[in-house]
Design a protein around this motif. Structure first.
Motif, PDB file in Angstrom:
ATOM      1  N   ALA A 284     -47.939  76.485  60.755  1.00  0.00           N
ATOM      2  CA  ALA A 284     -48.081  75.703  62.313  1.00  0.00           C
ATOM      3  C   ALA A 284     -49.429  75.380  62.900  1.00  0.00           C
ATOM      4  CB  ALA A 284     -46.555  75.757  62.933  1.00  0.00           C
ATOM      5  N   VAL A 285     -49.931  76.343  63.519  1.00  0.00           N
ATOM      6  CA  VAL A 285     -51.163  76.171  64.203  1.00  0.00           C
ATOM      7  C   VAL A 285     -52.248  75.824  63.426  1.00  0.00           C
ATOM      8  CG1 VAL A 285     -53.003  77.592  65.697  1.00  0.00           C
ATOM      9  CG2 VAL A 285     -50.631  78.235  65.893  1.00  0.00           C
ATOM     10  N   PRO A 286     -52.513  76.452  62.284  1.00  0.00           N
ATOM     11  CA  PRO A 286     -53.538  75.665  61.934  1.00  0.00           C
ATOM     12  C   PRO A 286     -53.513  73.938  60.881  1.00  0.00           C
ATOM     13  CG  PRO A 286     -53.196  77.486  60.857  1.00  0.00           C
ATOM     14  CD  PRO A 286     -52.290  77.261  61.200  1.00  0.00           C
ATOM     15  N   ALA A 287     -52.118  73.437  60.651  1.00  0.00           N
ATOM     16  CA  ALA A 287     -51.366  72.337  61.136  1.00  0.00           C
ATOM     17  C   ALA A 287     -51.704  71.058  61.903  1.00  0.00           C
ATOM     18  CB  ALA A 287     -50.203  72.366  60.161  1.00  0.00           C
ATOM     19  N   LEU A 288     -51.477  71.794  63.283  1.00  0.00           N
ATOM     20  CA  LEU A 288     -51.193  71.097  64.638  1.00  0.00           C
ATOM     21  C   LEU A 288     -52.677  71.295  64.387  1.00  0.00           C
ATOM     22  CD1 LEU A 288     -49.371  72.239  67.733  1.00  0.00           C
ATOM     23  CD2 LEU A 288     -52.198  71.666  67.339  1.00  0.00           C
ATOM     24  N   VAL A 289     -53.850  71.540  64.549  1.00  0.00           N
ATOM     25  CA  VAL A 289     -55.170  71.718  64.905  1.00  0.00           C
ATOM     26  C   VAL A 289     -55.532  70.669  63.926  1.00  0.00           C
ATOM     27  CG1 VAL A 289     -57.338  73.064  64.875  1.00  0.00           C
ATOM     28  CG2 VAL A 289     -54.794  73.715  65.814  1.00  0.00           C
ATOM     29  N   HIS A 290     -55.790  70.906  62.289  1.00  0.00           N
ATOM     30  CA  HIS A 290     -56.735  70.156  61.460  1.00  0.00           C
ATOM     31  C   HIS A 290     -56.076  69.281  61.428  1.00  0.00           C
ATOM     32  CE1 HIS A 290     -58.242  69.897  57.178  1.00  0.00           C
ATOM     33  NE2 HIS A 290     -59.256  70.169  58.273  1.00  0.00           N
TER      34      HIS A 290
END
Length: 303
Positions: free
Chosen positions: A181-187
């Motif tokens: 979820a964090v990589p998806a939110l940032v990227h």
């Protein structure tokens, strides 16, 4: 990476590999590698190698950010231990305080890790296509996502803890489903926590065991590195010092040594886990959404 890269942000597309194995698709072994990993679906060894290469090539940005986050984390924990747990009171009050402080510690731990994952997502996103990485560029890209990462950490913590209370297994399942979820939110530059959670679930769905194995392999390596560093640092404690106490000042020194060990361990170990998480995210998108094609175009432009 910036919006001019032309990379798709969250376009689902058709699954590229119906059976997500631990390796590239046939005929893709000679994919270009302008950065830290080949631009095609990755083997586990290529993910770990890519994480190490990212840390080595961009050591200043990676370890600088990790050290800053680790230092803030350890200071908060030390202050809480010193001023909250040391307060005199009845047994039940001390138990409640200890429970509340431990819950706060768990949240701070997860938040620190999420922040490092967010920063490393930016670094890895640039490193895989061979783009230069500077601290200013990373901060400019990550800063708008800082508060959403905080909100996302609260959601992930609540869901995971609730699952762990329910016989552990649901918590592990939730942890893996929400692990990207964090990589998806940032990227992908999502402004909403709900969208990032949904993206992570969609990327993991149908490949839960595949993602689980990689996440926990990274976790085990991270824990091993952290324990080794902590053990090395604790050897600095004076031999024969006895039980630490405030009276002779050894308690303060004991806490200081443990704090230094924690900062060093987090600075070295957590970026590896964070970089692996970011690469797993990119790998899942390459397997499902043809992201490798967009990455190759971005690499050609940056080269």
């Amino acid at each position: 990476m910036d919006d001019s890269s032309g990379m798709p942000h969250g376009d689902p597309g058709e699954p590229r590999h119906p059976s997500p194995g631990d390796g590239p698709a046939p005929g893709e072994a000679e994919a270009p590698q302008p950065g830290v990993s080949p631009l095609r679906p990755l083997r586990l060894a290529e993910i770990t190698d890519g994480a190490v290469a990212t840390m080595r090539r961009h050591a200043g940005v990676v370890f600088g950010a990790a050290a800053l986050i680790a230092l803030i984390h350890v200071v908060l924990v030390q202050v809480a231990e010193l001023y909250l747990l040391a307060q005199p009171g009845r047994v039940w009050e001390m138990s409640v305080n200890a429970l509340a402080v431990n819950a706060a510690f768990a949240f701070v731990d997860l938040l620190a890790h999420a922040l490092v994952v967010g920063v490393l997502t930016v670094v890895v996103g640039r490193a895989v296509v061979g783009e230069p990485v500077t601290a200013g560029d990373v901060w400019a890209e990550f800063r708008p996502r800082l508060l959403p990462v905080l909100g996302l950490t609260i959601v992930v913590t609540a869901v995971t803890v609730a699952g762990l209370v329910l016989l552990v297994v649901p918590g592990v399942v939730a942890y893996v489903f929400l692990g990207l979820a964090v990589p998806a939110l940032v990227h992908e530059r999502h402004s909403g926590v709900t969208v990032a959670v949904r993206r992570s679930v969609n990327l993991v769905a149908g490949a839960w065991w595949h993602v689980c194995g990689r996440l926990f392999a990274a976790l085990l390596i991270t824990l091993l590195i952290s324990v080794i560093i902590q053990l090395l640092v604790t050897q600095l404690l004076p031999l024969g010092a006895g039980t630490p106490s405030l009276a002779d000042g050894t308690l303060a020194g004991h806490r200081l040594i443990l704090g230094i060990g924690s900062v060093v361990a987090q600075t070295v170990a957590v970026p590896f886990s964070a970089a692996v998480t970011a690469l797993i995210y990119l790998d899942q998108r390459m397997r499902r959404e043809h992201l490798d094609a967009a990455l190759r175009l971005a690499a050609d432009r940056s080269g």
